[in-house]
Design an enzyme around this catalytic site. Structure first.
Site, PDB file in Angstrom:
ATOM      1  N   LYS A  40      31.331  73.332  16.336  1.00  0.00           N
ATOM      2  CA  LYS A  40      32.619  72.701  15.974  1.00  0.00           C
ATOM      3  C   LYS A  40      33.150  71.884  17.151  1.00  0.00           C
ATOM      4  O   LYS A  40      33.410  72.423  18.230  1.00  0.00           O
ATOM      5  CB  LYS A  40      33.647  73.760  15.564  1.00  0.00           C
ATOM      6  CG  LYS A  40      34.966  73.143  15.078  1.00  0.00           C
ATOM      7  CD  LYS A  40      35.830  74.153  14.339  1.00  0.00           C
ATOM      8  CE  LYS A  40      36.766  74.934  15.207  1.00  0.00           C
ATOM      9  NZ  LYS A  40      37.879  74.125  15.765  1.00  0.00           N
ATOM     10  N   ASP A  66      36.382  68.906  13.593  1.00  0.00           N
ATOM     11  CA  ASP A  66      37.670  69.494  13.186  1.00  0.00           C
ATOM     12  C   ASP A  66      38.806  68.600  13.662  1.00  0.00           C
ATOM     13  O   ASP A  66      39.414  68.841  14.710  1.00  0.00           O
ATOM     14  CB  ASP A  66      37.778  70.904  13.788  1.00  0.00           C
ATOM     15  CG  ASP A  66      38.970  71.677  13.267  1.00  0.00           C
ATOM     16  OD1 ASP A  66      39.581  71.235  12.270  1.00  0.00           O
ATOM     17  OD2 ASP A  66      39.290  72.727  13.849  1.00  0.00           O
ATOM     18  N   LYS A  68      41.225  67.397  11.261  1.00  0.00           N
ATOM     19  CA  LYS A  68      42.343  67.594  10.316  1.00  0.00           C
ATOM     20  C   LYS A  68      43.044  66.280   9.973  1.00  0.00           C
ATOM     21  O   LYS A  68      44.221  66.074  10.274  1.00  0.00           O
ATOM     22  CB  LYS A  68      43.341  68.616  10.874  1.00  0.00           C
ATOM     23  CG  LYS A  68      42.729  70.001  11.087  1.00  0.00           C
ATOM     24  CD  LYS A  68      43.748  71.033  11.508  1.00  0.00           C
ATOM     25  CE  LYS A  68      43.149  72.393  11.758  1.00  0.00           C
ATOM     26  NZ  LYS A  68      42.259  72.465  12.954  1.00  0.00           N
ATOM     27  N   ASP A  71      46.794  61.279   6.485  1.00  0.00           N
ATOM     28  CA  ASP A  71      47.377  59.932   6.569  1.00  0.00           C
ATOM     29  C   ASP A  71      47.383  59.351   5.159  1.00  0.00           C
ATOM     30  O   ASP A  71      47.061  60.069   4.202  1.00  0.00           O
ATOM     31  CB  ASP A  71      46.554  59.072   7.559  1.00  0.00           C
ATOM     32  CG  ASP A  71      47.387  57.992   8.224  1.00  0.00           C
ATOM     33  OD1 ASP A  71      48.184  57.333   7.533  1.00  0.00           O
ATOM     34  OD2 ASP A  71      47.232  57.797   9.437  1.00  0.00           O
ATOM     35  N   PRO A  73      45.916  57.542   1.902  1.00  0.00           N
ATOM     36  CA  PRO A  73      44.533  57.646   1.425  1.00  0.00           C
ATOM     37  C   PRO A  73      43.595  56.576   1.968  1.00  0.00           C
ATOM     38  O   PRO A  73      42.459  56.873   2.363  1.00  0.00           O
ATOM     39  CB  PRO A  73      44.692  57.565  -0.100  1.00  0.00           C
ATOM     40  CG  PRO A  73      46.044  58.165  -0.363  1.00  0.00           C
ATOM     41  CD  PRO A  73      46.897  57.708   0.794  1.00  0.00           C
ATOM     42  N   THR A 122      48.058  78.541  10.182  1.00  0.00           N
ATOM     43  CA  THR A 122      48.546  79.914  10.377  1.00  0.00           C
ATOM     44  C   THR A 122      49.629  79.969  11.448  1.00  0.00           C
ATOM     45  O   THR A 122      50.330  80.959  11.570  1.00  0.00           O
ATOM     46  CB  THR A 122      47.399  80.860  10.754  1.00  0.00           C
ATOM     47  OG1 THR A 122      46.709  80.287  11.851  1.00  0.00           O
ATOM     48  CG2 THR A 122      46.456  81.068   9.598  1.00  0.00           C
ATOM     49  N   ARG A 212      35.981  81.669  21.688  1.00  0.00           N
ATOM     50  CA  ARG A 212      35.932  82.334  22.991  1.00  0.00           C
ATOM     51  C   ARG A 212      35.011  83.544  23.100  1.00  0.00           C
ATOM     52  O   ARG A 212      34.386  83.720  24.162  1.00  0.00           O
ATOM     53  CB  ARG A 212      37.358  82.678  23.430  1.00  0.00           C
ATOM     54  CG  ARG A 212      38.142  81.421  23.796  1.00  0.00           C
ATOM     55  CD  ARG A 212      39.633  81.637  23.791  1.00  0.00           C
ATOM     56  NE  ARG A 212      40.143  81.810  22.446  1.00  0.00           N
ATOM     57  CZ  ARG A 212      41.436  81.995  22.154  1.00  0.00           C
ATOM     58  NH1 ARG A 212      42.332  82.046  23.122  1.00  0.00           N
ATOM     59  NH2 ARG A 212      41.811  82.116  20.901  1.00  0.00           N
TER      60      ARG A 212
END
Ligand code: C5P
Length: 235
Positions: A40, A66, A68, A71, A73, A122, A212
């Site tokens: 990742k 990753d 995310k 914006d 389309p 989260t 980690r």
């Protein structure tokens, strides 16, 4: 469509290369080649090194970017098309961008890879959601999961505690990817509710994002192999 199941336990592991330099990322990837399913590349590395980071890491295995996306389309579709050209296999978008945006991401990525939609971060509390006029996470997460998969996203990112509700909401054919995974006996770092790898798989996860516990281990490859062994062992 039936989601593709990892052929071997190690292929479930996504190692988060959350390191500041390309040298560190490359060194980790080289050590982990063949011991994990995905690498990742997150915002930190992509902001620092861009496509060169993806290219360097892709030499060692499949890349999950990753970033995310969120914006309008058209912008998301065009960005996803550029990402497809980098040889990325998985890319994240925010389901909060709406169905048209998720559809645009899927179109832009085309057959190059899979779009994974993030529902509610989260880190966002129910109080913060309320301040934005949004339903609590218990309602909003399954709602956005259905919206994103209905718009064509073949996969979702969700926390261990949401796996069961999300699986119930979207059915068996969607790929579920979960962070906040910690080997039994390891510290939880900053995860309020971590799950062990075996617990996450039992709750419906297909891919496990682990950073980690692998990247900061004295021997990252041995740490990844121990997680694989914990998945292969009978529960
Ligand atoms: O080091 P650690 O295993 O905690 O890394 C987890 C990875 O998953 C990080 O890249 C982090 O940004 C990501 N993530 C997370 N919790 C979420 C969503 C993403 O830890 N809810």
């Amino acid at each position: 469509m039936t989601r593709s199941q990892p052929a071997a336990p190690h292929q479930r592991i996504v190692v988060a290369l959350d390191v500041p330099t390309l040298e560190e990322a490359r060194s980790l990837a080289a050590q982990l080649t063949g011991a994990v399913g995905w690498f990742k590349v997150g915002l930190e590395l992509f902001a620092a090194h861009g496509p060169a980071a993806v290219e360097a890491i892709a030499a060692h295995g499949p890349v999950f970017l990753d970033v995310k996306l969120h914006d309008i389309p058209t912008t998301v579709e065009r960005a996803a098309a550029r990402i497809a050209g980098l040889g990325v296999g998985l890319v994240t978008v925010h389901a909060q961008g709406g169905a048209a945006m998720v559809e645009a991401a899927v179109r832009g990525l085309d057959d190059a890879g899979e779009v994974l939609a993030v529902t509610v971060l989260t880190s966002t509390s129910d109080e913060e959601l309320a301040a934005m006029g949004v339903a609590p996470a218990g309602t909003q997460v399954p709602r956005l999961a259905q919206l994103a998969t209905g718009a064509g996203a073949p996969g979702l990112v969700c926390a261990p505690r949401d796996l069961t509700a999300v699986r119930d909401a979207v059915g068996p054919d969607v790929r579920l990817v979960t962070p906040g995974v910690r080997p039994a006996g390891a510290g939880t770092d900053d995860h309020a509710r971590a799950a062990t790898p075996a617990e996450a798989v039992a709750a419906g996860a297909d891919l496990l994002v682990v950073g980690r516990p692998i990247t900061r281990a004295d021997d990252p490859r041995a740490a990844a192999e121990a997680i694989t062994a914990s998945l292969a062992a009978p529960a």
